[in-house]
Design an enzyme around this catalytic site. Sequence first.
Site, PDB file in Angstrom:
ATOM      1  N   ALA A  63       1.049  -0.810  -0.193  1.00  0.00           N
ATOM      2  CA  ALA A  63       0.275  -0.465  -0.328  1.00  0.00           C
ATOM      3  C   ALA A  63       0.760   1.085  -0.484  1.00  0.00           C
ATOM      4  O   ALA A  63       1.625   0.905   0.150  1.00  0.00           O
ATOM      5  CB  ALA A  63      -0.515   0.015   1.398  1.00  0.00           C
ATOM      6  N   GLY A 102       0.485  -4.881   0.776  1.00  0.00           N
ATOM      7  CA  GLY A 102      -0.494  -4.761   0.060  1.00  0.00           C
ATOM      8  C   GLY A 102      -0.406  -5.248  -1.434  1.00  0.00           C
ATOM      9  O   GLY A 102      -1.587  -5.702  -2.260  1.00  0.00           O
ATOM     10  N   GLU A 105      -1.302  -8.525  -0.670  1.00  0.00           N
ATOM     11  CA  GLU A 105      -2.478  -9.435  -0.326  1.00  0.00           C
ATOM     12  C   GLU A 105      -3.367  -9.002  -1.627  1.00  0.00           C
ATOM     13  O   GLU A 105      -3.933 -10.251  -2.396  1.00  0.00           O
ATOM     14  CB  GLU A 105      -2.924  -8.409   0.538  1.00  0.00           C
ATOM     15  CG  GLU A 105      -2.400  -8.059   2.114  1.00  0.00           C
ATOM     16  CD  GLU A 105      -2.574  -7.253   2.685  1.00  0.00           C
ATOM     17  OE1 GLU A 105      -1.994  -6.467   2.590  1.00  0.00           O
ATOM     18  OE2 GLU A 105      -3.134  -8.001   3.627  1.00  0.00           O
ATOM     19  N   GLU A 125       4.345  -5.819   7.162  1.00  0.00           N
ATOM     20  CA  GLU A 125       3.324  -4.668   8.122  1.00  0.00           C
ATOM     21  C   GLU A 125       4.156  -4.784   9.391  1.00  0.00           C
ATOM     22  O   GLU A 125       3.959  -3.308  10.172  1.00  0.00           O
ATOM     23  CB  GLU A 125       1.957  -4.627   7.783  1.00  0.00           C
ATOM     24  CG  GLU A 125       1.404  -4.232   6.713  1.00  0.00           C
ATOM     25  CD  GLU A 125       1.533  -5.564   5.604  1.00  0.00           C
ATOM     26  OE1 GLU A 125       2.251  -6.664   5.865  1.00  0.00           O
ATOM     27  OE2 GLU A 125       0.811  -5.014   4.182  1.00  0.00           O
TER      28      GLU A 125
HETATM   29  N1  COA Z   1       4.341   3.341   0.346  1.00  0.00           N
HETATM   30  C1  COA Z   1       4.927   4.363  -0.904  1.00  0.00           C
HETATM   31  N2  COA Z   1       6.427   4.349  -1.033  1.00  0.00           N
HETATM   32  C2  COA Z   1       6.982   3.166  -1.076  1.00  0.00           C
HETATM   33  C3  COA Z   1       6.522   2.514  -0.988  1.00  0.00           C
HETATM   34  C4  COA Z   1       5.741   2.926   0.012  1.00  0.00           C
HETATM   35  N3  COA Z   1       4.871   1.208   0.365  1.00  0.00           N
HETATM   36  N4  COA Z   1       7.601   1.758  -0.380  1.00  0.00           N
HETATM   37  C5  COA Z   1       8.838   2.132  -0.940  1.00  0.00           C
HETATM   38  N5  COA Z   1       8.480   3.387  -0.972  1.00  0.00           N
HETATM   39  C6  COA Z   1       9.147   4.592  -1.572  1.00  0.00           C
HETATM   40  C7  COA Z   1      10.737   4.258  -0.624  1.00  0.00           C
HETATM   41  O1  COA Z   1      10.076   5.685   0.245  1.00  0.00           O
HETATM   42  C8  COA Z   1      11.492   5.401  -1.988  1.00  0.00           C
HETATM   43  O2  COA Z   1      11.049   6.182  -1.477  1.00  0.00           O
HETATM   44  P1  COA Z   1      12.572   7.861  -1.964  1.00  0.00           P
HETATM   45  O3  COA Z   1      13.068   7.452  -3.422  1.00  0.00           O
HETATM   46  O4  COA Z   1      11.963   8.822  -2.184  1.00  0.00           O
HETATM   47  O5  COA Z   1      12.943   7.761  -0.667  1.00  0.00           O
HETATM   48  C9  COA Z   1      11.616   4.654  -2.711  1.00  0.00           C
HETATM   49  O6  COA Z   1      10.113   4.048  -2.479  1.00  0.00           O
HETATM   50  C10 COA Z   1      12.666   3.091  -3.270  1.00  0.00           C
HETATM   51  O7  COA Z   1      12.057   2.855  -1.805  1.00  0.00           O
HETATM   52  P2  COA Z   1      13.261   1.849  -1.215  1.00  0.00           P
HETATM   53  O8  COA Z   1      13.658   1.702  -0.048  1.00  0.00           O
HETATM   54  O9  COA Z   1      14.766   3.072  -1.252  1.00  0.00           O
HETATM   55  O10 COA Z   1      14.184   1.029  -2.145  1.00  0.00           O
HETATM   56  P3  COA Z   1      14.736  -0.453  -2.186  1.00  0.00           P
HETATM   57  O11 COA Z   1      15.190  -0.953  -3.715  1.00  0.00           O
HETATM   58  O12 COA Z   1      15.886  -0.308  -1.168  1.00  0.00           O
HETATM   59  O13 COA Z   1      13.460  -1.380  -1.282  1.00  0.00           O
HETATM   60  C11 COA Z   1      11.158  -2.104  -1.529  1.00  0.00           C
HETATM   61  C12 COA Z   1      12.500  -1.654  -2.028  1.00  0.00           C
HETATM   62  C13 COA Z   1      10.263  -2.408  -1.728  1.00  0.00           C
HETATM   63  C14 COA Z   1      11.913  -3.320  -0.864  1.00  0.00           C
HETATM   64  C15 COA Z   1      11.589  -1.838  -0.143  1.00  0.00           C
HETATM   65  O14 COA Z   1      11.281  -0.193  -0.190  1.00  0.00           O
HETATM   66  C16 COA Z   1      10.365  -1.522   0.792  1.00  0.00           C
HETATM   67  O15 COA Z   1      10.437  -2.749   1.793  1.00  0.00           O
HETATM   68  N6  COA Z   1       9.018  -1.188   1.133  1.00  0.00           N
HETATM   69  C17 COA Z   1       7.867  -0.946   2.123  1.00  0.00           C
HETATM   70  C18 COA Z   1       7.208  -2.007   2.253  1.00  0.00           C
HETATM   71  C19 COA Z   1       6.406  -2.847   2.780  1.00  0.00           C
HETATM   72  O16 COA Z   1       6.353  -2.268   3.972  1.00  0.00           O
HETATM   73  N7  COA Z   1       4.736  -2.326   1.784  1.00  0.00           N
HETATM   74  C20 COA Z   1       3.935  -2.825   3.235  1.00  0.00           C
HETATM   75  C21 COA Z   1       3.525  -2.010   3.157  1.00  0.00           C
HETATM   76  S1  COA Z   1       1.649  -2.645   2.457  1.00  0.00           S
END
Ligand code: COA
Length: 689
Positions: A63, A102, A105, A125
């Site tokens: 999400a 999400g 999901e 999460e």
């Molecule tokens: N919502 C909003 N922004 C998000 C996001 C999310 N779920 N997941 C990543 N971003 C943003 C980060 O803030 C970052 O933004 P920035 O470049 O402005 O700093 C950008 O996307 C890239 O993320 P980053 O973590 O730096 O890249 P990465 O390649 O190292 O890792 C992921 C990618 C997807 C593994 C990691 O971002 C992650 O774990 N995201 C969260 C996933 C999560 O917790 N989801 C549950 C929510 S329901």
Amino acid sequence: MTILAASALTGGIAIITLDNPPVNALSAPLRASLLRELQQALADSAVEAVVILCAGRTFIAGADITEFGKAPQPPSFAELFALIEQAPKPVIAAIHGTALGGGFELALACHYRVAAETAKVGLPEVHLGLLPGAGGTQRVPRLVGAEAALDIITSGRQIRAKEALSLGLIDTLVPDGNLRESAIAFARDVVARGSARPRARDHEVWTVVDRKRPVIFSDFAAKNARRFKGFAAPDAIIAAVQAAVDLPFEEGLARETALFEHLVATPQSAAQRHVFFAEREAARVPDVSADTEILDIRSVGVIGAGTMGGGITMNFLNAGIPVTLVEMTQEAIDRGVAVIRRNYEATVRKGRMSAEQVEQRMGLISPGLDLATLADADLVIEAVYESLDVKREIFGKLDRIAKPGAILASNTSFLDLNRIAEATSRPEWVIGLHFFSPANVMRLLEVVRGAATAKPVVATAMRLAKRIGKVPVLSGVCDGFIANRLLAPRGAQAEAMMLEGTPIDAIDRALVEYGFAMGHFQMMDLVGLDVIGRDSTERTVMGELVACGRLGQKRGAGYYDYDDTRRPSESGITSELIRDVAATRGIRPDATSGDEALLARLLYPVVNEGAKILEEGIALRASDVDIAAILGYNWPVYRGGPLFWANQIGLGRIVAEMRELEGRYGEAFCPTDLLVRLADKGRGFGETA
Ligand code: COA
């Protein structure tokens, strides 16, 4: 308008491609686009099945975290997922990269999941103080059983596609680079076989089994009590998974929603979301633009094979970067290399590394006694003991040895980097890389920018940190940089209270109750009193402990006594030393009691120091101070760091209480200008409005 979701039709299969860079977060606009495309595809008689695919580096990674805690925007996840689940045509998720939260999901609500071999799935999460609130806690237990679901959801771990397949979370693996075609072929096959539309919600096999074993839940909670301590989300996850087992799907879903709504409104979750973004923000240095040249680091030299040098070396070995490790004597280098091997072998015993991987890593070390062997290193990190003279001498030598364009780094934890840089003819190439002990474990890397450090050197260090799994925080030059300086007042107050007669275990307990993994004195013992010890003109308890060989846990004795299992107990020797030192310094007994009073005494000066660090421009932003505390000193992540925590308490209240404490305990509690200014304006740290 940006096109977030677009459809193409190929031989009866509609491909809906989502494109919401960088990670395809399932924001409200993306949900709306997807809903529209789905409705059209499902209404189109030429479409026999739908494949949902993502452009860019990953499938939906969750999400949109920025939407949490705000008024929900339509369409809801529930509406979207209901459309998918009830679709009259099979809907297939085609996963690459990371399908998280999400995003996963959504995939679970689809009838089938096809994944590229390198894809990973997960429900992270919990790291945001939340639970998967879009059916994850209900669908996963139905697919894999309650026990596996509890592990997956409370750990938030990323599951490789192969494991996900064997668990039953996905239906098939396909070669990387061929996902689109493979998913289309899969869809055609489904259609050819009669378009079955299995739904995770209908799986009953596991729930029938799990319903007969209600102890799973209490056992799981008990087994993980230590890991979950202080966190609210794991208990809520356990309750939600139990609901999946005990209740019909829709009722379980309603329970999940209620638990999610509770969590998302907690200060804990707000803190953990703050930390998520703060970690990423920390890598940005406003005056070092994204297009600054990044230097290629292919080989590293480390000077000093002690605790720090060895730990630092391991980071590079783990990332596959060869290290030339230099010591003064054969004995020291042999010991250093042996400790590295022992650390790896301990990891093998825990099943987290293979014997072959150990040999691979050890094969990347070139041990030696001659600084001249560092001539080819792209980066040299000095990690010898904290003496300005010694470090200046080493940097003088390095200046003559290192190739042009090599980065010369010091791991100093409090010395003046500029003085070290001046010992070379190339201060622009000198930087501080301050690792935290144990250096192969702690995720913080303070990148210390000297007065002359060149921008490409800063940019390279920030990038390199990520490569070796660290979170970099940029610091200016000052005594102790950010994390050590920030936490020093906590140590000073702990020691002051100790001398006033407050039992050290009461002080440590207050910190542990607050959420620290260990208290101040336990931590000193763990790191080693001889490692921390600084020259002091005064008689100190630490100095006395070191003098009588009580160096900490490694010797079975420091502030505390330790038994064979490293359990601490009060030491009569320490108590006597405390009384003795207090008496020589003329300190009258005046014990502090009560957790709130102890915490105000221990942590308000930390908040104040954080404000000073910001005021002086040592840290770029308030959230960097929080990250330094969390990753360098295990400040409880669910408190969001000292400055986020201070905001939650209210700076006005902190200033008022500090003024009272100032009257009693003096200058250490004098609120700094920034703190007072923010409090007067009713603002918090990092708040712009
Ligand atoms: N919502 C909003 N922004 C998000 C996001 C999310 N779920 N997941 C990543 N971003 C943003 C980060 O803030 C970052 O933004 P920035 O470049 O402005 O700093 C950008 O996307 C890239 O993320 P980053 O973590 O730096 O890249 P990465 O390649 O190292 O890792 C992921 C990618 C997807 C593994 C990691 O971002 C992650 O774990 N995201 C969260 C996933 C999560 O917790 N989801 C549950 C929510 S329901």
